[in-house]
Design a protein around this motif. Structure first.
Motif, mmCIF file in Angstrom:
data_model
loop_
_atom_site.group_PDB
_atom_site.id
_atom_site.type_symbol
_atom_site.label_atom_id
_atom_site.label_comp_id
_atom_site.label_asym_id
_atom_site.label_seq_id
_atom_site.Cartn_x
_atom_site.Cartn_y
_atom_site.Cartn_z
ATOM 1 N N ASN A 106 -39.462 61.417 1.690
ATOM 2 C CA ASN A 106 -39.478 62.471 0.432
ATOM 3 C C ASN A 106 -38.191 62.781 -0.037
ATOM 4 O O ASN A 106 -38.275 63.287 -1.250
ATOM 5 N N ARG A 107 -37.293 63.132 0.775
ATOM 6 C CA ARG A 107 -35.905 63.826 0.625
ATOM 7 C C ARG A 107 -34.794 63.085 1.346
ATOM 8 O O ARG A 107 -35.167 62.524 2.562
ATOM 9 N N ALA A 108 -33.728 63.058 0.817
ATOM 10 C CA ALA A 108 -32.728 62.302 1.376
ATOM 11 C C ALA A 108 -31.358 63.165 1.295
ATOM 12 O O ALA A 108 -30.967 63.656 0.382
ATOM 13 N N VAL A 109 -30.674 63.256 2.507
ATOM 14 C CA VAL A 109 -29.440 64.067 2.652
ATOM 15 C C VAL A 109 -28.273 63.213 2.889
ATOM 16 O O VAL A 109 -28.474 62.464 4.249
ATOM 17 N N LEU A 110 -27.232 62.874 2.496
ATOM 18 C CA LEU A 110 -26.155 62.464 3.033
ATOM 19 C C LEU A 110 -24.951 63.193 3.401
ATOM 20 O O LEU A 110 -24.361 64.112 2.650
ATOM 21 N N LEU A 111 -24.478 63.185 4.526
ATOM 22 C CA LEU A 111 -23.470 64.239 5.204
ATOM 23 C C LEU A 111 -22.073 62.865 4.988
ATOM 24 O O LEU A 111 -21.911 62.242 5.873
ATOM 25 N N GLU A 112 -21.659 63.122 3.698
ATOM 26 C CA GLU A 112 -20.449 62.109 3.342
ATOM 27 C C GLU A 112 -19.107 62.048 4.113
ATOM 28 O O GLU A 112 -18.616 63.226 3.863
ATOM 29 N N SER A 172 -21.970 68.105 13.035
ATOM 30 C CA SER A 172 -22.540 68.213 11.604
ATOM 31 C C SER A 172 -23.791 68.171 11.311
ATOM 32 O O SER A 172 -24.276 68.846 10.557
ATOM 33 N N ILE A 173 -24.579 67.619 12.053
ATOM 34 C CA ILE A 173 -25.959 67.424 11.864
ATOM 35 C C ILE A 173 -26.684 69.092 12.054
ATOM 36 O O ILE A 173 -27.283 69.370 11.197
ATOM 37 N N VAL A 174 -26.028 69.531 13.077
ATOM 38 C CA VAL A 174 -26.561 70.952 13.497
ATOM 39 C C VAL A 174 -26.175 71.819 12.301
ATOM 40 O O VAL A 174 -26.940 72.809 11.713
ATOM 41 N N GLU A 175 -25.078 71.809 11.553
ATOM 42 C CA GLU A 175 -24.536 72.460 10.600
ATOM 43 C C GLU A 175 -25.388 72.161 9.491
ATOM 44 O O GLU A 175 -25.944 73.032 8.468
ATOM 45 N N ALA A 176 -25.946 70.866 9.157
ATOM 46 C CA ALA A 176 -26.711 70.613 8.044
ATOM 47 C C ALA A 176 -28.225 71.053 8.148
ATOM 48 O O ALA A 176 -28.708 71.659 7.245
ATOM 49 N N ILE A 177 -28.599 71.155 9.334
ATOM 50 C CA ILE A 177 -30.147 71.682 9.652
ATOM 51 C C ILE A 177 -29.888 73.174 9.262
ATOM 52 O O ILE A 177 -30.945 73.661 8.948
#
Length: 254
Positions: free
Chosen positions: A80-86, A100-105
């Protein structure tokens, strides 16, 4: 039910790997990329769970802008959704990737998108680190089951199975939880034409990770030595028969 699947952009299976002249990076000019196979099974499992239980499934990757291609494939499969940590495309070690994933969560949680299930591949097809999912689970103090080959969700609890010597190990954990999955968990669907068209229109949320330093320092990359084989021509036609018989006798086959 809200599900997050973390995927990685990796070189296509069977692609010939070349290095840059300074041996610091992979030369990607003529290289095809795909989703790491274990993680593609994570995408398929998330789509199936949302189809069964309702909710939303988000796919996330850390990588260069080109990694949006892999995110759109996951969207075409039904996410349903997409997130790019560029990033700038440089190599990130497991510690920096997990941070970085922890920060995004955390950012998703603050936006009201708390996840019940977090899927990771058991290991990436290129680096084989086996660490990112476990590090993220540790950061949030969540239960984590690795090497998952079967998963059932019922009444806020999960039953996960993984292969062990001579049988299966079965774990029951409360949600939210982290699972690192392996190929064989399911058979990922092929994106439909309708799914591909929808994926082209879907927006991708782009975030800039802080890039906290990891615990590893890369010195250089080195390609493994190519395996070679030799072929001995014994002869042609009837003239080769005696040589064949001689070799079979040496190997005690006749």
């Amino acid at each position: 039910m809200n599900i997050l699947v973390c995927v990685k952009r990796v070189p296509a299976t069977g692609a010939k790997i070349l290095l840059t002249e300074n041996a610091q990076e992979i030369d990607t000019r003529h290289l095809a990329f795909t989703i790491s196979p274990h993680e593609e099974c994570g995408v398929e499992e998330a789509v199936r769970l949302v189809e069964t239980h309702g909710g939303s499934a988000t796919v996330l990757t850390l990588g260069p802008r080109e990694a949006s291609e892999q995110l759109r494939r996951a969207l075409a499969m039904g996410m349903n959704r997409a997130v790019l940590l560029e990033t700038d495309g440089g190599d990130w070690d497991p510690q920096a990737t997990a941070a970085s994933i922890v920060e995004a969560i955390h950012a998703q949680n603050e936006a009201g998108m708390a996840f019940d299930i977090l899927f990771f591949g058991n290991e990436a097809a290129d680096s084989g680190g086996y660490q990112v999912g476990i590090r993220v689970a540790r950061a949030f103090d969540l239960p984590c089951v690795t090497g998952v080959k079967a998963l059932e969700i019922n009444n806020g609890r999960a039953v996960a199975k993984r292969e062990a010597a001579g049988g299966l190990e079965i774990f029951e954990v409360a949600l939210p939880a982290v699972f690192t999955v392996k190929e064989g968990l399911n058979y990922p669907r092929y994106p439909s034409v309708r799914g591909r068209l929808r994926a082209k229109r879907e927006p991708i949320t782009t975030l800039k990770p802080q890039g906290a330093g990891g615990g590893l320092e890369k010195v250089k990359l080195k390609l493994p030595e190519e395996q070679t084989s030799a072929v001995e021509i014994l002869g042609e036609g009837p003239a080769a028969v005696s040589k064949v018989i001689e070799i079979l006798r040496e190997k005690e086959l006749i």
